[in-house]
Design an enzyme around this catalytic site. Structure first.
Site, PDB file in Angstrom:
ATOM      1  N   GLY A  80      -3.702  -1.675 -10.029  1.00 37.51           N
ATOM      2  CA  GLY A  80      -2.772  -1.094  -9.070  1.00 37.51           C
ATOM      3  C   GLY A  80      -1.672  -2.052  -8.661  1.00 37.51           C
ATOM      4  O   GLY A  80      -0.483  -1.742  -8.749  1.00 37.51           O
ATOM      5  N   ALA A  81      -2.071  -3.235  -8.201  1.00 38.17           N
ATOM      6  CA  ALA A  81      -1.094  -4.204  -7.725  1.00 38.17           C
ATOM      7  C   ALA A  81      -1.778  -5.544  -7.524  1.00 38.17           C
ATOM      8  O   ALA A  81      -3.005  -5.621  -7.563  1.00 38.17           O
ATOM      9  CB  ALA A  81      -0.481  -3.742  -6.402  1.00 38.17           C
ATOM     10  N   MET A  82      -0.982  -6.585  -7.298  1.00 45.97           N
ATOM     11  CA  MET A  82      -1.552  -7.925  -7.208  1.00 45.97           C
ATOM     12  C   MET A  82      -0.885  -8.731  -6.095  1.00 45.97           C
ATOM     13  O   MET A  82       0.335  -8.797  -6.008  1.00 45.97           O
ATOM     14  CB  MET A  82      -1.397  -8.625  -8.569  1.00 45.97           C
ATOM     15  N   GLU A  83      -1.729  -9.362  -5.280  1.00 45.01           N
ATOM     16  CA  GLU A  83      -1.295  -9.998  -4.036  1.00 45.01           C
ATOM     17  C   GLU A  83      -0.793 -11.428  -4.175  1.00 45.01           C
ATOM     18  O   GLU A  83      -0.857 -12.192  -3.202  1.00 45.01           O
ATOM     19  CB  GLU A  83      -2.483  -9.986  -3.059  1.00 45.01           C
ATOM     20  N   ASN A  84      -0.243 -11.828  -5.308  1.00 45.05           N
ATOM     21  CA  ASN A  84       0.257 -13.202  -5.491  1.00 45.05           C
ATOM     22  C   ASN A  84       1.019 -13.675  -4.251  1.00 45.05           C
ATOM     23  O   ASN A  84       1.821 -12.953  -3.695  1.00 45.05           O
ATOM     24  CB  ASN A  84       1.197 -13.257  -6.686  1.00 45.05           C
ATOM     25  N   HIS A 105      -2.556  -2.777   1.464  1.00 46.73           N
ATOM     26  CA  HIS A 105      -3.652  -3.554   0.877  1.00 46.73           C
ATOM     27  C   HIS A 105      -3.170  -4.936   0.408  1.00 46.73           C
ATOM     28  O   HIS A 105      -3.739  -5.954   0.792  1.00 46.73           O
ATOM     29  CB  HIS A 105      -4.258  -2.770  -0.287  1.00 46.73           C
ATOM     30  N   GLU A 106      -2.131  -4.956  -0.395  1.00 47.01           N
ATOM     31  CA  GLU A 106      -1.665  -6.245  -0.931  1.00 47.01           C
ATOM     32  C   GLU A 106      -1.115  -7.124   0.190  1.00 47.01           C
ATOM     33  O   GLU A 106      -1.317  -8.338   0.193  1.00 47.01           O
ATOM     34  CB  GLU A 106      -0.616  -6.041  -2.027  1.00 47.01           C
ATOM     35  N   GLU A 147      -4.945 -12.957 -11.831  1.00 43.14           N
ATOM     36  CA  GLU A 147      -6.306 -12.626 -11.420  1.00 43.14           C
ATOM     37  C   GLU A 147      -6.947 -11.774 -12.525  1.00 43.14           C
ATOM     38  O   GLU A 147      -6.294 -10.864 -13.024  1.00 43.14           O
ATOM     39  CB  GLU A 147      -6.319 -11.840 -10.116  1.00 43.14           C
ATOM     40  N   GLU A 180     -11.950  -8.312  -1.317  1.00 40.91           N
ATOM     41  CA  GLU A 180     -11.631  -6.920  -1.648  1.00 40.91           C
ATOM     42  C   GLU A 180     -12.282  -5.915  -0.685  1.00 40.91           C
ATOM     43  O   GLU A 180     -11.621  -4.985  -0.227  1.00 40.91           O
ATOM     44  CB  GLU A 180     -11.999  -6.602  -3.096  1.00 40.91           C
TER      45      GLU A 180
HETATM   46  N1  TRP Z   1      -6.493  -8.303  -6.445  1.00 39.79           N
HETATM   47  C1  TRP Z   1      -5.933  -7.083  -6.943  1.00 39.79           C
HETATM   48  C2  TRP Z   1      -6.039  -6.068  -5.812  1.00 39.79           C
HETATM   49  O1  TRP Z   1      -6.989  -5.966  -5.164  1.00 39.79           O
HETATM   50  C3  TRP Z   1      -6.669  -6.560  -8.119  1.00 39.79           C
HETATM   51  C4  TRP Z   1      -6.018  -6.757  -9.433  1.00 39.79           C
HETATM   52  C5  TRP Z   1      -4.757  -6.487  -9.769  1.00 39.79           C
HETATM   53  C6  TRP Z   1      -6.616  -7.193 -10.627  1.00 39.79           C
HETATM   54  N2  TRP Z   1      -4.538  -6.740 -11.078  1.00 39.79           N
HETATM   55  C7  TRP Z   1      -5.655  -7.174 -11.627  1.00 39.79           C
HETATM   56  C8  TRP Z   1      -7.874  -7.604 -10.952  1.00 39.79           C
HETATM   57  C9  TRP Z   1      -5.929  -7.540 -12.925  1.00 39.79           C
HETATM   58  C10 TRP Z   1      -8.157  -7.982 -12.249  1.00 39.79           C
HETATM   59  C11 TRP Z   1      -7.183  -7.962 -13.225  1.00 39.79           C
HETATM   60  O2  TRP Z   1      -5.169  -5.353  -5.512  1.00 39.79           O
HETATM   61 ZN    ZN Z   2      -7.328  -6.195  -3.401  1.00 36.06          ZN
END
Ligand code: TRP
Ligand code: ZN
Length: 881
Positions: free
Chosen positions: A266-270, A302-303, A126, A325
């Site tokens: 912070g983190a990513m919801e894959n 959140h994730e 993302e 978001e």
């Molecule tokens: N979707 C992620 C969240 O809301 C956001 C995010 C994580 C992101 N890493 C990123 C957005 C890198 C852009 C680029 O937690």
């Molecule tokens: Zn998010």
């Protein structure tokens, strides 16, 4: 990028994808510098798309090795290739496409796409990172089923992960092995993830509401295996909470979280495989503060919540980012409120909104919750899209009520499961489920800027009538000179000035009062509400719980604010009255300082402060918030021209004089709370927060006794919260105890990068005059690395964004320092560079001399050459107009 001007993307230009990708098969042969990716796409023409002859796929920083269509190799005449795309000419209506690319994860310092972190492979896709892995339709409305085969050296990468479920694995020649993963849920490529490495596993299970058992797997570097329990507990709580509160059940058999050290956000919801910044996973009491425990719980939630609000129902295009978001932030805020103190959580969220979103709304990057255009989408992961977006969802909750809101949410998930949709679809579901017309409410999504609401009141004792006249206006923002009125839910009550008791609320024309708390719907430029049967002069309590993201000008006198601090039935507004009173006092001191007058101590505020200190009824966590003064960022927002020196002097003066005036009570409170044995539960956290607020005030006195108190707490601390609080107080003092403590802290934690981040930031936000030189020196410290975003944020980011008096030093050396770092980072990690730049974009808020210096630095960045889109957009928008 060098040379031509980057293109602006507009929401109004949206068209559906011309082709659909039904199935994706990816094969990765992992290698540090030359990973090979083989992708097989099953493609057909989209009946709803435009009839185009060519298929254009996105791709960046890729080496194209081969392309085949329906099994036939294509030559250079069959396609066009440039730095950003691969276009296949005159393709049939349905076909299979195979593409071979080579990428260099080790050389990837932007941390988008596939990269290495502490020797492990991981991905961040993302918003547009997947195009750095292979050529693809890199847009969220292109949804496909993914199968991923990951192959790597078995000794170095025993663990091979991707989305979904493992369906095959095996040994290969040359010490290599493979695992194949299959994700049954169609998804956009921004939710793709791959991780390969040698990681430790912390495992648990969760039984869902329908009785399915889900394996929960938390992967961390081996040395951190003792720091997983809190994140796991948070995950289980989040899963349970989402079932109970939103009726959402998890849908795969495995839920994986991987903690990595190098991460842009912070983190990513894959899907099924979250990747986290280790900072939002790892915790044990010796290394993580109470705030960090709370952040971890919030981010894990959140994730996880994204699995429905984001993944099952995703965004049609990136203009709809707040659809996932804003809604998910609202969900995580509510989760945290339910896990701890609702009032304290609200206070913290409002502080954060005012500190980050309000300035954004008033600056050159101001944009609506649903932006209309962007150059680089990474620049729109903002406080406006996230936090203001959450406030907009919260206002819907307030207006519709909890029950109708839940019906609307159910309808939204039911209607759009498996789809890529828009903000409009969300509002339409809320509208349908509640039967309410939300036509005017929609303006919150399209209009930028923070509305200013003013209140005028009149009490007619003889007629027992109270009238409240509300006016609203929103200042212009770039590209939006004209603003219209918004639908503002204004939660309120009336408090009797004679006895401090709540008064029944009856609007003129109503049969009977509705109780002592209600929500007014304020939707015109000006509107008058008339209350009848008001038996004594009332003091109104307005915007309770911060029911709308606006600036309220209520016109209270100091005694009225002190009255509300004591008698308001709304906990949030009691806190707010204290903040408003303190803000007024500080701004008065600023004026005194600017006029060269001596600074005194305000009696009303000091008395109120003393009464708070004596209050044994109130929740300690709430009291800690009430005793804290508004921060410099928020206060700056209240000034026409920001004067960082006067603001700093005024706020410090107030802290010091309050500490001196209430020394005994502060000391008594500190002693009373110091005997606690350590516990991580909410009650204990609240008491610790209060104790450390007291210590912070006492530390301002900087005499032998109080310095000894701080030093003693530092030496004795058995947890990071106490250790940091003591070290923070010492860090502002030019005394030997400071150096001793900083050295001891480093000595103890030199092997722990996340703890060292705290050590770096503490020094970066020190109020001592030599701090910039110290920051420059620390950049040369072996533990610092400009390539690690956490390090950059803790040292450089903290200095520039959280140490206003030193960053804005009149000679401009802070500005020069930041510009140099932005230029340096532009080449390495543009996303981080653009974010770091934020403090310079606020140049219009300062005096002419500072404006000139800040603008000069922005121009120097602009002219430095080779700007990435991220930095280009922020710099050019900041200089416009
Ligand atoms: N979707 C992620 C969240 O809301 C956001 C995010 C994580 C992101 N890493 C990123 C957005 C890198 C852009 C680029 O937690
Ligand atoms: Zn998010």
């Amino acid at each position: 990028m060098a040379g031509d001007t980057p293109q602006t993307i507009h929401l109004k230009d949206y068209t559906p994808p011309p082709f659909l990708i039904e199935q994706v098969d990816l094969r990765f042969q992992l290698d540090e510098t030359a990973t090979k990716v083989h992708s097989t796409l099953v493609v057909r023409r989209n009946p709803a798309g435009q009839p185009v002859a060519h298929l254009r796929l996105d791709g960046q920083a890729l080496r194209l090795l081969a392309v085949a269509l329906d099994g036939h190799d294509l030559g250079p005449n069959d396609y066009r290739l440039d730095d950003e795309s691969l276009t296949l000419l005159d393709v049939p209506d349905a076909f299979t496409l195979e593409v071979d690319t080579e990428i260099n994860p080790k050389g990837n310092t932007a941390l988008e796409g596939l990269y290495l972190s502490s020797g492990n492979f991981c991905t961040q896709c993302e918003a547009e990172g997947f195009r750095r892995i292979t050529y693809y339709l890199d847009r969220p409305d292109a949804m496909a089923r993914f199968t991923t085969r990951v192959e790597a050296d078995k000794a170095r990468y025993p663990l091979l992960l991707s989305n979904g479920n493992p369906v095959a694995s095996g040994e290969l020649e040359n010490g290599r092995h493979f695992v194949t993963w299959e994700d049954p849920f169609p998804k956009p490529c921004y939710l793709f993830a791959l991780v390969a490495g040698d990681l430790a596993l912390h495992e648990d299970t969760f039984t869902t509401m329908s009785g399915r058992e889900v394996a929960l797997r938390l992967y961390v570097e081996h040395r951190n295996i003792d720091q997983c329990a809190h994140a796991m507990r948070s995950l289980k709580r989040a899963m349970k909470w989402d079932e109970e509160t939103f009726g959402r059940e998890y849908d795969l058999d495995i839920y994986m979280i991987v903690a990595v050290s190098d991460f842009n956000m912070g983190a990513m919801e894959n899907k099924g495989l979250n990747v986290f910044n280790a900072k939002y996973v790892l915790a044990r009491p010796e290394t993580a503060t109470d705030h960090e425990y709370q952040w971890i719980e919030g981010v894990i939630g959140h994730e996880y919540f994204h699995n429905w609000s984001g993944n099952r129902v995703t965004c049609r295009d990136w203009f709809q980012l707040s659809l996932k978001e804003g809604f998910t932030v609202f969900r995580d805020q509510e989760f945290s409120a339910d896990m701890g103190s609702r009032a304290v959580k609200r206070i913290q969220d409002v502080r954060d909104l005012r500190a980050r979103q309000f300035p954004e709304d008033g600056g050159p990057m101001a944009h609506p919750v649903r932006p209309e255009s962007y150059i680089e989408i990474n620049n729109f992961y903002t406080a406006t899209v996230y936090e203001k977006g959450a406030e907009v969802v919260r206002m819907l909750h307030t207006l519709l009520g909890g029950e109708a809101f839940r019906k609307g949410s159910d309808l939204y998930f039911e209607r759009h499961d498996g789809q890529a949709v828009t903000v409009e679809d969300f509002v339409a579901a809320m509208e349908r489920a509640s039967g309410r017309d939300l036509a005017s409410f929609r303006r919150w999504y399209s209009q930028a800027g923070t509305p200013v609401v003013s209140a005028e009141r009149h009490y007619d004792a003889a007629a027992q009538r109270f009238t409240l006249t509300l006016r609203q206006h929103t200042p212009p923002t770039p590209g939006q000179p004209e603003k219209g009125p918004l639908v503002i839910p204004l939660a309120m009550g009336l408090i009797g000035a004679d006895d401090g008791r709540p008064l029944p609320l009856q609007l003129e024309g109503e049969a009977a009062p509705v109780g002592d708390h209600r929500v007014l719907e304020f939707s015109a430029a000006e509107q008058t509400f008339t209350f009848v049967g008001v038996t004594q002069a009332p003091i109104p309590s307005l915007l309770r719980g911060f029911s709308a993201p606006v600036k309220l000008e209520a016109g209270y006198s100091d005694p009225e604010l002190a009255f509300l601090m004591a008698f308001d039935g709304d906990e949030f507004n009691r806190w707010e009255a204290g903040q408003q009173l303190a803000a007024k006092v500080i701004l008065g001191l600023v004026a005194d300082h600017q006029a060269g007058r001596s600074l005194g101590l305000d009696e009303t505020l000091s008395t109120a402060f003393g009464e708070l200190l004596a209050d044994r009824e109130v929740d300690p966590a709430l009291l800690a918030e009430a005793l804290a003064l508004p921060d410099e960022g928020y206060l700056a927002e209240l000034m026409t021209v920001v004067d960082p020196d006067a603001l700093f002097a005024a706020r410090q003066h107030l802290r010091r004089t309050l500490a001196a005036a209430h020394r005994e009570r502060l000391t008594a409170l500190y002693r009373e709370l110091s005997g606690d044995a350590f516990s991580i539960e909410g009650e204990a956290m609240g008491r610790r927060a209060l104790k450390n607020v007291a210590l912070g005030y006492l530390g301002e006195l900087a005499d032998e006794e109080t310095v000894a108190l701080c030093a003693a707490q530092f030496r004795r601390a058995d947890n990071m919260t106490d250790s940091m609080a003591a070290l923070r107080a010492l860090s502002h003092l030019d005394r030997p105890e400071r150096e001793v403590a900083l050295a001891a802290f480093y000595e103890r934690w030199q092997e722990d990068p996340l703890v060292l981040d705290k050590w770096f930031s503490l020094q970066a936000v020190s109020r001592l005059p030599g701090t910039l030189d110290e920051v420059k020196r620390l950049m040369g410290h072996p533990a610092f690395s400009i390539r690690n975003p956490n390090k950059v944020r803790s040292l450089i980011g903290a200095f520039c964004a959280a140490n206003p008096v030193r960053f804005h030093a009149a000679a401009g050396e802070g500005y020069r320092f930041l510009a140099d770092r932005v230029i340096e980072l532009n080449a390495l990690n543009p996303q981080v560079a653009a974010r770091l730049l934020t403090p310079l974009t606020r140049w219009r808020r300062f005096d002419a001399a500072r404006q000139g210096k800040m603008r000069d630095e922005l121009m120097r960045i602009r002219d430095s050459g080779g700007l990435a889109k991220d930095v280009y957009e922020v710099v050019s928008k900041s200089l416009e107009g």
